[in-house]
Scaffold this motif. Sequence first.
Motif, PDB file in Angstrom:
ATOM      1  N   VAL A  61       0.886  -1.028   0.055  1.00 49.00           N
ATOM      2  CA  VAL A  61      -0.021  -0.072   0.015  1.00 49.00           C
ATOM      3  C   VAL A  61       0.939   1.258  -0.054  1.00 49.00           C
ATOM      4  CG1 VAL A  61      -1.760   1.389   1.390  1.00 49.00           C
ATOM      5  CG2 VAL A  61      -1.964  -1.232   0.930  1.00 49.00           C
ATOM      6  N   LYS A  62       1.782   1.298   0.669  1.00 49.41           N
ATOM      7  CA  LYS A  62       2.987   2.332   0.894  1.00 49.41           C
ATOM      8  C   LYS A  62       3.500   2.390  -0.674  1.00 49.41           C
ATOM      9  CE  LYS A  62       7.252   3.815   2.588  1.00 49.41           C
ATOM     10  NZ  LYS A  62       8.595   3.349   3.208  1.00 49.41           N
ATOM     11  N   GLU A  63       3.739   1.641  -1.080  1.00 47.83           N
ATOM     12  CA  GLU A  63       4.521   1.581  -2.501  1.00 47.83           C
ATOM     13  C   GLU A  63       3.711   2.460  -3.525  1.00 47.83           C
ATOM     14  OE1 GLU A  63       7.701   1.641  -3.473  1.00 47.83           O
ATOM     15  OE2 GLU A  63       7.971   1.333  -1.214  1.00 47.83           O
ATOM     16  N   ASP A  64       2.210   1.865  -3.762  1.00 47.70           N
ATOM     17  CA  ASP A  64       1.002   2.167  -4.346  1.00 47.70           C
ATOM     18  C   ASP A  64       0.812   3.853  -4.066  1.00 47.70           C
ATOM     19  OD1 ASP A  64       0.562  -0.070  -5.436  1.00 47.70           O
ATOM     20  OD2 ASP A  64      -1.132  -0.617  -4.313  1.00 47.70           O
ATOM     21  N   ILE A  65       0.861   4.223  -2.633  1.00 53.58           N
ATOM     22  CA  ILE A  65       0.731   5.587  -2.626  1.00 53.58           C
ATOM     23  C   ILE A  65       1.709   6.480  -2.958  1.00 53.58           C
ATOM     24  CG2 ILE A  65       0.755   7.173  -0.322  1.00 53.58           C
ATOM     25  CD1 ILE A  65      -0.864   5.106   1.174  1.00 53.58           C
ATOM     26  N   LEU A  66       3.093   6.053  -2.757  1.00 56.33           N
ATOM     27  CA  LEU A  66       4.198   6.611  -3.351  1.00 56.33           C
ATOM     28  C   LEU A  66       4.123   6.742  -4.788  1.00 56.33           C
ATOM     29  CD1 LEU A  66       7.182   5.510  -0.928  1.00 56.33           C
ATOM     30  CD2 LEU A  66       5.958   7.571  -0.682  1.00 56.33           C
ATOM     31  N   ALA A  67       3.846   5.793  -5.406  1.00 56.71           N
ATOM     32  CA  ALA A  67       3.802   5.775  -7.042  1.00 56.71           C
ATOM     33  C   ALA A  67       2.530   6.980  -7.356  1.00 56.71           C
ATOM     34  CB  ALA A  67       3.322   4.667  -7.722  1.00 56.71           C
ATOM     35  N   LYS A  68       1.677   7.025  -6.812  1.00 54.42           N
ATOM     36  CA  LYS A  68       0.362   8.039  -7.074  1.00 54.42           C
ATOM     37  C   LYS A  68       0.932   9.315  -6.725  1.00 54.42           C
ATOM     38  CE  LYS A  68      -3.327   4.681  -6.633  1.00 54.42           C
ATOM     39  NZ  LYS A  68      -4.180   4.192  -5.665  1.00 54.42           N
ATOM     40  N   VAL A  69       1.932   9.552  -5.688  1.00 56.02           N
ATOM     41  CA  VAL A  69       2.095  11.120  -5.253  1.00 56.02           C
ATOM     42  C   VAL A  69       3.360  11.440  -6.422  1.00 56.02           C
ATOM     43  CG1 VAL A  69       3.765  12.289  -3.859  1.00 56.02           C
ATOM     44  CG2 VAL A  69       1.801  10.803  -3.074  1.00 56.02           C
ATOM     45  N   ARG A  70       4.060  10.417  -6.618  1.00 54.01           N
ATOM     46  CA  ARG A  70       4.977  10.881  -7.934  1.00 54.01           C
ATOM     47  C   ARG A  70       4.327  10.944  -9.239  1.00 54.01           C
ATOM     48  NH1 ARG A  70       8.253   6.798  -5.133  1.00 54.01           N
ATOM     49  NH2 ARG A  70       7.264   5.062  -6.427  1.00 54.01           N
ATOM     50  N   GLU A  71       3.259  10.338  -9.520  1.00 54.26           N
ATOM     51  CA  GLU A  71       2.559  10.440 -10.786  1.00 54.26           C
ATOM     52  C   GLU A  71       1.930  12.034 -10.604  1.00 54.26           C
ATOM     53  OE1 GLU A  71      -1.590   8.758 -12.641  1.00 54.26           O
ATOM     54  OE2 GLU A  71      -0.011   7.415 -12.089  1.00 54.26           O
ATOM     55  N   GLN A  72       1.241  12.234  -9.502  1.00 52.19           N
ATOM     56  CA  GLN A  72       0.461  13.566  -9.386  1.00 52.19           C
ATOM     57  C   GLN A  72       1.684  14.832  -9.608  1.00 52.19           C
ATOM     58  OE1 GLN A  72      -1.547  13.125  -5.692  1.00 52.19           O
ATOM     59  NE2 GLN A  72      -3.429  12.187  -6.779  1.00 52.19           N
ATOM     60  N   ALA A  73       2.785  14.284  -8.894  1.00 53.73           N
ATOM     61  CA  ALA A  73       3.888  15.545  -9.085  1.00 53.73           C
ATOM     62  C   ALA A  73       4.301  15.905 -10.417  1.00 53.73           C
ATOM     63  CB  ALA A  73       5.081  15.109  -8.049  1.00 53.73           C
ATOM     64  N   MET A  74       4.522  14.645 -11.320  1.00 49.07           N
ATOM     65  CA  MET A  74       4.960  15.028 -12.564  1.00 49.07           C
ATOM     66  C   MET A  74       3.925  15.517 -13.457  1.00 49.07           C
ATOM     67  SD  MET A  74       8.033  13.191 -13.389  1.00 49.07           S
ATOM     68  CE  MET A  74       7.848  12.112 -14.525  1.00 49.07           C
ATOM     69  N   GLN A  75       2.496  15.229 -13.101  1.00 44.21           N
ATOM     70  CA  GLN A  75       1.346  15.952 -13.736  1.00 44.21           C
ATOM     71  C   GLN A  75       1.580  17.277 -13.262  1.00 44.21           C
ATOM     72  OE1 GLN A  75      -2.034  13.473 -12.706  1.00 44.21           O
ATOM     73  NE2 GLN A  75      -1.579  11.981 -14.289  1.00 44.21           N
ATOM     74  N   HIS A  76       1.424  17.575 -12.246  1.00 46.42           N
ATOM     75  CA  HIS A  76       1.637  18.957 -11.745  1.00 46.42           C
ATOM     76  C   HIS A  76       2.722  19.691 -12.276  1.00 46.42           C
ATOM     77  CE1 HIS A  76       0.871  22.260  -9.119  1.00 46.42           C
ATOM     78  NE2 HIS A  76       1.924  22.547  -8.723  1.00 46.42           N
ATOM     79  N   GLN A  77       4.075  19.115 -12.325  1.00 41.60           N
ATOM     80  CA  GLN A  77       5.120  19.696 -12.965  1.00 41.60           C
ATOM     81  C   GLN A  77       4.913  19.960 -14.713  1.00 41.60           C
ATOM     82  OE1 GLN A  77       8.691  17.311 -12.783  1.00 41.60           O
ATOM     83  NE2 GLN A  77       9.887  19.038 -11.886  1.00 41.60           N
ATOM     84  N   GLY A  78       4.255  19.000 -15.307  1.00 42.74           N
ATOM     85  CA  GLY A  78       3.868  19.202 -16.526  1.00 42.74           C
ATOM     86  C   GLY A  78       3.089  20.287 -16.832  1.00 42.74           C
ATOM     87  N   ALA A  79       1.897  20.414 -16.182  1.00 43.98           N
ATOM     88  CA  ALA A  79       1.106  21.517 -16.324  1.00 43.98           C
ATOM     89  C   ALA A  79       1.674  22.980 -16.117  1.00 43.98           C
ATOM     90  CB  ALA A  79      -0.123  21.356 -15.307  1.00 43.98           C
ATOM     91  N   GLN A  80       2.868  22.985 -15.189  1.00 41.71           N
ATOM     92  CA  GLN A  80       3.409  24.304 -15.090  1.00 41.71           C
ATOM     93  C   GLN A  80       4.371  24.763 -16.345  1.00 41.71           C
ATOM     94  OE1 GLN A  80       5.336  24.145 -11.186  1.00 41.71           O
ATOM     95  NE2 GLN A  80       3.400  24.556 -10.189  1.00 41.71           N
TER      96      GLN A  80
END
Length: 81
Positions: A61-80
């Motif tokens: 579950v921890k690994e899934d959460i971290l993967a989602k956080v990384r994915e969201q950070a990448m999406q947020h970074q791409g939007a900027q």
Amino acid sequence: MFDMFTERLTNIHIHQGIVRMEFARLGSVNPETKEYTLEPGFRIAIPLDAFLHAADRMHAVKEDILAKVREQAMQHQGAQV
């Protein structure tokens, strides 16, 4: 089945194949310093093999959460850009 709520896992003891996990709840909060105290809440005792299974599940579950956080950070970074 019933639910129990806790703020923290405070200690783990292993003795003769039984794992005892101690949990605490929020006792008080100092509004000025934002410091808090924890009070004993409850203890769960489970066989070692059940604890190891639970630890594996929590790690997944921890690994899934971290993967989602990384994915969201990448999406947020791409939007900027």
